[in-house]
Design a protein around this motif. Structure first.
Motif, mmCIF file in Angstrom:
data_model
loop_
_atom_site.group_PDB
_atom_site.id
_atom_site.type_symbol
_atom_site.label_atom_id
_atom_site.label_comp_id
_atom_site.label_asym_id
_atom_site.label_seq_id
_atom_site.Cartn_x
_atom_site.Cartn_y
_atom_site.Cartn_z
ATOM 1 N N VAL A 288 0.849 -1.179 0.000
ATOM 2 C CA VAL A 288 0.000 0.000 0.000
ATOM 3 C C VAL A 288 0.889 1.235 0.000
ATOM 4 N N LEU A 289 0.674 2.094 -0.993
ATOM 5 C CA LEU A 289 1.467 3.312 -1.121
ATOM 6 C C LEU A 289 0.667 4.495 -0.583
ATOM 7 N N PRO A 290 1.364 5.513 -0.117
ATOM 8 C CA PRO A 290 0.633 6.699 0.345
ATOM 9 C C PRO A 290 -0.047 7.403 -0.824
ATOM 10 N N THR A 291 -1.050 8.166 -0.536
ATOM 11 C CA THR A 291 -1.763 8.928 -1.557
ATOM 12 C C THR A 291 -0.827 9.990 -2.126
ATOM 13 N N PRO A 292 -0.741 10.083 -3.475
ATOM 14 C CA PRO A 292 0.151 11.083 -4.059
ATOM 15 C C PRO A 292 -0.312 12.497 -3.723
ATOM 16 N N GLU A 293 0.662 13.346 -3.447
ATOM 17 C CA GLU A 293 0.347 14.734 -3.098
ATOM 18 C C GLU A 293 0.517 15.675 -4.274
ATOM 19 N N GLY A 294 1.135 15.212 -5.335
ATOM 20 C CA GLY A 294 1.337 16.035 -6.524
ATOM 21 C C GLY A 294 1.204 15.189 -7.765
ATOM 22 N N ASP A 295 1.564 15.762 -8.896
ATOM 23 C CA ASP A 295 1.455 15.022 -10.150
ATOM 24 C C ASP A 295 2.792 14.478 -10.641
ATOM 25 N N GLY A 296 3.860 14.716 -9.900
ATOM 26 C CA GLY A 296 5.175 14.206 -10.280
ATOM 27 C C GLY A 296 5.795 14.965 -11.434
ATOM 28 N N ALA A 297 5.440 16.234 -11.583
ATOM 29 C CA ALA A 297 5.911 17.027 -12.717
ATOM 30 C C ALA A 297 7.432 17.122 -12.775
ATOM 31 N N LYS A 298 8.065 17.278 -11.633
ATOM 32 C CA LYS A 298 9.532 17.391 -11.636
ATOM 33 C C LYS A 298 10.161 16.121 -12.196
ATOM 34 N N GLY A 299 9.650 14.977 -11.774
ATOM 35 C CA GLY A 299 10.174 13.701 -12.269
ATOM 36 C C GLY A 299 9.908 13.507 -13.744
ATOM 37 N N VAL A 300 8.724 13.915 -14.195
ATOM 38 C CA VAL A 300 8.382 13.801 -15.614
ATOM 39 C C VAL A 300 9.335 14.658 -16.439
ATOM 40 N N CYS A 301 9.561 15.880 -15.990
ATOM 41 C CA CYS A 301 10.466 16.776 -16.727
ATOM 42 C C CYS A 301 11.901 16.251 -16.709
ATOM 43 N N LYS A 302 12.286 15.625 -15.620
ATOM 44 C CA LYS A 302 13.641 15.085 -15.513
ATOM 45 C C LYS A 302 13.840 13.910 -16.472
ATOM 46 N N ARG A 303 12.815 13.061 -16.607
ATOM 47 C CA ARG A 303 12.920 11.878 -17.464
ATOM 48 C C ARG A 303 12.592 12.165 -18.928
ATOM 49 N N LEU A 304 12.122 13.337 -19.226
ATOM 50 C CA LEU A 304 11.651 13.685 -20.559
ATOM 51 C C LEU A 304 12.684 13.472 -21.672
ATOM 52 N N PRO A 305 13.926 13.899 -21.516
ATOM 53 C CA PRO A 305 14.881 13.710 -22.620
ATOM 54 C C PRO A 305 15.048 12.245 -23.019
ATOM 55 N N LYS A 306 15.133 11.365 -22.037
ATOM 56 C CA LYS A 306 15.298 9.945 -22.364
ATOM 57 C C LYS A 306 14.041 9.384 -23.014
ATOM 58 N N ALA A 307 12.876 9.807 -22.559
ATOM 59 C CA ALA A 307 11.626 9.351 -23.165
ATOM 60 C C ALA A 307 11.542 9.797 -24.616
#
Length: 145
Positions: free
Chosen positions: A44-63
């Motif tokens: 069971v994971l905690p409820t997300p507090e955001g949309d993970g935008a920083k992580g998405v932007c960080k992984r964007l070049p590789k994607a």
């Protein structure tokens, strides 16, 4: 009769060995370096507090690179492994040779591979929009890598 005794003894020894291994399993799981046994209850994971935008932007070049590489491969020439053109040639070769089963399998794979192009093209468009959003928010320079 003597053969039946040997077979019964072998089955008994196998059953005993299996029982001992099953009993030793939990003890071995506690040993250092042992792989833990999978739990039957989901994590069971905690409820997300955001949309993970920083992580998405960080992984964007590789994607973006992965999608571009996949599209380049699919749209490549007959000489490129994984290209639609190469698979089309193999389908034609199988049909000409009368290999019906191979033809059907390759043709199904070709249909699937062709369906990837619009999906990946849409993903590429979506990633471009995300890149613009990341830049406007100051969340990294996605095209710098």
């Amino acid at each position: 009769m003597h053969t039946h005794r040997k077979a019964a003894a072998a089955i008994g020894a196998l059953a005993l060995g299996t029982t001992l291994i099953a009993l030793a399993g939990p003890a071995q799981a506690d040993a250092p370096g042992a792989t833990p046994v999978a739990s039957s209850t989901p994590k069971v994971l905690p409820t997300p507090e955001g949309d993970g935008a920083k992580g998405v932007c960080k992984r964007l070049p590789k994607a973006e690179q992965r999608v571009e590489k996949a599209l380049d491969r699919l749209n490549g020439p007959v000489t490129e492994a994984g290209s639609i053109a190469r698979l089309e040639q193999r389908v034609n070769n199988a049909k000409a040779a009368g290999h019906t089963a191979v033809y059907n399998d390759l043709n199904d794979r070709l249909t699937y591979r062709k369906s990837l192009v619009p999906t990946l093209t849409q993903r590429q468009s979506d990633l471009n929009a995300v890149a613009g959003w990341c830049s406007s928010q100051g969340l990294g320079t996605p095209n710098a890598q």
